[in-house]
Design an enzyme around this catalytic site. Sequence first.
Site, PDB file in Angstrom:
ATOM      1  N   GLU A 150      -3.416   7.665  -3.937  1.00 33.68           N
ATOM      2  CA  GLU A 150      -3.413   6.394  -3.210  1.00 33.68           C
ATOM      3  C   GLU A 150      -3.247   5.261  -4.215  1.00 33.68           C
ATOM      4  O   GLU A 150      -3.931   5.230  -5.234  1.00 33.68           O
ATOM      5  CB  GLU A 150      -4.729   6.222  -2.447  1.00 33.68           C
ATOM      6  CG  GLU A 150      -4.744   4.979  -1.563  1.00 33.68           C
ATOM      7  CD  GLU A 150      -6.054   4.821  -0.809  1.00 33.68           C
ATOM      8  OE1 GLU A 150      -6.026   4.755   0.430  1.00 33.68           O
ATOM      9  OE2 GLU A 150      -7.113   4.763  -1.459  1.00 33.68           O
ATOM     10  N   TYR A 199       0.869  -1.180   0.000  1.00 28.76           N
ATOM     11  CA  TYR A 199       0.000   0.000   0.000  1.00 28.76           C
ATOM     12  C   TYR A 199       0.900   1.223   0.000  1.00 28.76           C
ATOM     13  O   TYR A 199       1.905   1.265   0.713  1.00 28.76           O
ATOM     14  CB  TYR A 199      -0.876  -0.006   1.256  1.00 28.76           C
ATOM     15  CG  TYR A 199      -1.690   1.254   1.447  1.00 28.76           C
ATOM     16  CD1 TYR A 199      -2.980   1.344   0.927  1.00 28.76           C
ATOM     17  CD2 TYR A 199      -1.179   2.350   2.138  1.00 28.76           C
ATOM     18  CE1 TYR A 199      -3.736   2.500   1.095  1.00 28.76           C
ATOM     19  CE2 TYR A 199      -1.922   3.509   2.297  1.00 28.76           C
ATOM     20  CZ  TYR A 199      -3.209   3.574   1.782  1.00 28.76           C
ATOM     21  OH  TYR A 199      -3.949   4.719   1.951  1.00 28.76           O
TER      22      TYR A 199
END
Lengths: 408, 309
Positions: A215, A127
């Site tokens: 993101e 991530y």
Amino acid sequence: MSREGVNIHEYQGKALFREEGVAVQEGVHCTTVDQALEAYDSLGSKVVAVKSQIHAGGRGKGSLYCPDTGDLQMEGGVKIALSRDEVETYSKNILGNILVTKQSGPEGKMVNNLYIEAGCEIAHEYYLALLVDREEDAILVMASTEGGVDIEEVAETTPQAIHKAWTDSSGKLSAGADSAMADSLGLTGVSKDSFKKMLGSLVSMFVSRDCSMIEINPLVKAGDGAMIALDSKISFDDNASYRHPWRADMRDMSEEEEVEIRANKSGLSYVKLDGNIGCLVNGAGLAMASMDVIKLYGGEPANFLDIGGGANKESITTAFGIILEDPNVEGILVNIFGGIIRCDMVARSIIDASREVGLSVPLVVRFSGTNHEEGRHVLEESSLEVTTVGTLADGAKAIVAATVGVDA
Amino acid sequence: MSIWINESSKVLVQGITGGQGTFHATRMTEYGTDVVGGVTPGKGGQVVDLPGRSVPVYDTMGQAVSETDADVSVIYVPARFAAAAIVEAADAFNETKGEGLIVCITEGIPTLDMIRCVGHISEMPGIRLIGPNCPGIITPGENGGCKVGIMPGYIHAKGRIGIISKSGTLTYEAVAQTMSVGEGQTTCIGIGGDPISGTGFIDCLAAFEEDPETEAVVMIGEIGGTAEEDAAAWAADNFSKPIVGFVAGATAPPGKRMGHAGAIISGGKGTADEKFSAFEKAGIHIARDPSKIGEVLVSVLIEAGLREP
């Protein structure tokens, strides 16, 4: 004036990534099933991802419904297709249907855009995100080895698995911060170099394009060790839109509330909610507080509406019109604390607006501040049916009582 | 006493020849603020007529501060030029006097511009920024007072309560609440609701702690970020005076921005409930209805032995 950030689709984000040197898989944006099949043929990859494009996260775990019948069409808005036939099936189940995800709201979003992306051998999922840290006055980089899952859950359960670094005020990471972050993710050799290059590009892109968030979930380590952005979620700071004219082409109006855009054009800030009491207030904080007090006295606000500091007769008329477009509205509370805005001007505007839009629901007005007595006098002298009150609490109580009466 | 500004503060207006600048310079002067000049690049040498005085316009803040010995600058320039105006003011105050207060009213400044600005000012210990996107700061006086911003001056009166707020009109509401129970204010500060800004709640509380005239503080927050929680935790250990707190946005849905760029609940963080609980945990007296701030304030002042029951 603020819209709710400026969001773009994954396929648009990946086009920017390509321009900025952030590694992504080959992919094609499609709007029809035929285009999806052509894309499959052209990509030359046996395995492809068929990805719904909407401005909401949680697509993979979402569900697709037929807009006419409401029947479930398919589970999962992101599918891995192993053949041309599967591409066709998945594309048909996605395009023109409603995708409901954890973030889309229960009404979901119509999917008009599809992204067909070449498959990728995945050794591990990570991530990576960049966002504005309002407490540190800097850009925050967050990375975790726990990719592909709900990062908020990771933050809650294993905060030590999230590694953080901050830029300085000019938007630069300190020397060695990229290496350190790669190390904390356990990346070595080719993967480490690839990660450092990607992070450098992302930080400079965040600054040069005035992002408010980037993101990537998941960021993957491919079979050959290279780091690839398998997803992209980007939003921009709307305050900086004036210096990025290219953004206009990326705007998908179907993703925005038409009424909120219209409100914005008149200098109003409007957000529709689910209740039955419309509110018209000057100032964002006071508008939120007015909603809170309505709720506190047993009512449900139908909207947030800040008429702003430059309100005039035209914008107040527009505001009344927008509030009354909502069929759930059974009463309106006006709460004005006059400063530069004078309450008598607002009073006259209310009278004109109520005639123009044919006001037919109970109206409660609370004036305070500049010319509040005159404002109240103007309303009381008019033929308008209106209850005037002195405090916000009295206003909330009066409008809640009046709308309960409508229900009964 | 008061914090940061008082009746003898000398104030410059950046953007004084613009519509907003002239309008508010006039209102500020009427209130009693000592407006000593203004800055508009390219209009140096002109004069602006304000009630009872004419003030000079300078091309740069450097000239303006040297010529007028001003203590404070208030910024009414458009969003795209505002960050540069803040930096110019900071440099001018820092180089000429080593200290100065900058109040930026402008809304809509790009976030990354503010990150650069706040970073620049953080190197200058004598420079304080309030805002942007805020109503400003006001210290009511015996006769008039010092108003640096866009708030309606007449709703205030000199007294013993400090007010700190993220929002504009809700600050006025808090002021009206103190007035409704016969309490005036030492200083009221609107710190603004943007994600990145200068002075925060803790800076204000620290200054009010040191101000002998301030007996209690009303603190108004709103959803988004963790500034309220941080301030509550700080106050529990470092603030000795009573605080009455309210947080706007209990009914705001997650993910929807409520007018202010910073007022958004994201990732389940920054809710009004979390902030109210943080307040209660820190011993802050809360008012869930802003119309009750006055009532709560009176009971708190009595409880603290500062007023007769």
